[in-house]
Design a protein around this motif. Structure first.
Motif, mmCIF file in Angstrom:
data_model
loop_
_atom_site.group_PDB
_atom_site.id
_atom_site.type_symbol
_atom_site.label_atom_id
_atom_site.label_comp_id
_atom_site.label_asym_id
_atom_site.label_seq_id
_atom_site.Cartn_x
_atom_site.Cartn_y
_atom_site.Cartn_z
ATOM 1 N N ARG A 257 9.819 8.033 2.850
ATOM 2 C CA ARG A 257 8.704 8.527 3.662
ATOM 3 C C ARG A 257 8.621 7.794 4.998
ATOM 4 O O ARG A 257 8.354 8.405 6.032
ATOM 5 C CB ARG A 257 7.387 8.354 2.910
ATOM 6 N N GLU B 136 1.497 11.931 -10.060
ATOM 7 C CA GLU B 136 1.023 13.316 -9.942
ATOM 8 C C GLU B 136 2.120 14.308 -10.322
ATOM 9 O O GLU B 136 1.842 15.393 -10.830
ATOM 10 C CB GLU B 136 0.574 13.613 -8.510
ATOM 11 N N HIS C 25 0.894 4.078 -2.921
ATOM 12 C CA HIS C 25 0.693 5.514 -2.686
ATOM 13 C C HIS C 25 1.857 6.324 -3.255
ATOM 14 O O HIS C 25 1.648 7.399 -3.822
ATOM 15 C CB HIS C 25 0.529 5.805 -1.188
ATOM 16 N N GLY D 151 0.820 -1.219 0.000
ATOM 17 C CA GLY D 151 0.000 0.000 0.000
ATOM 18 C C GLY D 151 0.846 1.258 0.000
ATOM 19 O O GLY D 151 0.539 2.223 -0.711
ATOM 20 N N ASP D 152 1.925 1.257 0.798
ATOM 21 C CA ASP D 152 2.828 2.408 0.823
ATOM 22 C C ASP D 152 3.470 2.616 -0.539
ATOM 23 O O ASP D 152 3.588 3.745 -1.016
ATOM 24 C CB ASP D 152 3.926 2.211 1.875
ATOM 25 N N ALA E 182 8.684 5.447 -1.001
ATOM 26 C CA ALA E 182 7.942 4.913 0.137
ATOM 27 C C ALA E 182 8.874 4.678 1.327
ATOM 28 O O ALA E 182 8.526 4.980 2.473
ATOM 29 C CB ALA E 182 7.237 3.612 -0.254
ATOM 30 N N THR F 242 3.694 5.432 -5.797
ATOM 31 C CA THR F 242 3.524 5.376 -7.249
ATOM 32 C C THR F 242 2.548 6.452 -7.707
ATOM 33 O O THR F 242 2.801 7.160 -8.686
ATOM 34 C CB THR F 242 3.015 3.988 -7.684
ATOM 35 N N ALA F 243 1.436 6.583 -6.985
ATOM 36 C CA ALA F 243 0.433 7.594 -7.334
ATOM 37 C C ALA F 243 1.002 9.003 -7.183
ATOM 38 O O ALA F 243 0.752 9.874 -8.026
ATOM 39 C CB ALA F 243 -0.804 7.425 -6.457
ATOM 40 N N ARG F 244 1.777 9.230 -6.132
ATOM 41 C CA ARG F 244 2.367 10.562 -5.918
ATOM 42 C C ARG F 244 3.352 10.898 -7.029
ATOM 43 O O ARG F 244 3.362 12.026 -7.541
ATOM 44 C CB ARG F 244 3.047 10.623 -4.552
#
Length: 57
Positions: A42, A25, A18, A14-15, A39, A20-22
């Motif tokens: 972070r 963007e 997320h 999941g991290d 990840a 990957t999505a960031r």
């Protein structure tokens, strides 16, 4: 690896998703394995020993 490894960080799927999505963007094309570095960064910056003034995208 023994001579060059200073630390390791485990991240969840999941991290990584997320991250990957960031990156998407921000216009960076990456899969989950490529985004795992973000990840991990972070995770280090938000962990219990993190400097509260440190940030990552």
């Amino acid at each position: 690896m023994h001579g060059g490894l200073d630390a390791a960080v485990a991240v969840t799927d999941g991290d990584s998703a997320h991250a990957t999505a960031r990156l998407a963007e921000l216009g960076v094309s990456s899969g989950p394995s490529g985004a795992a570095a973000l990840a991990g960064l972070r995770a280090v910056l938000s962990g219990p020993t993190a400097d509260p003034h440190s940030t990552a995208c």
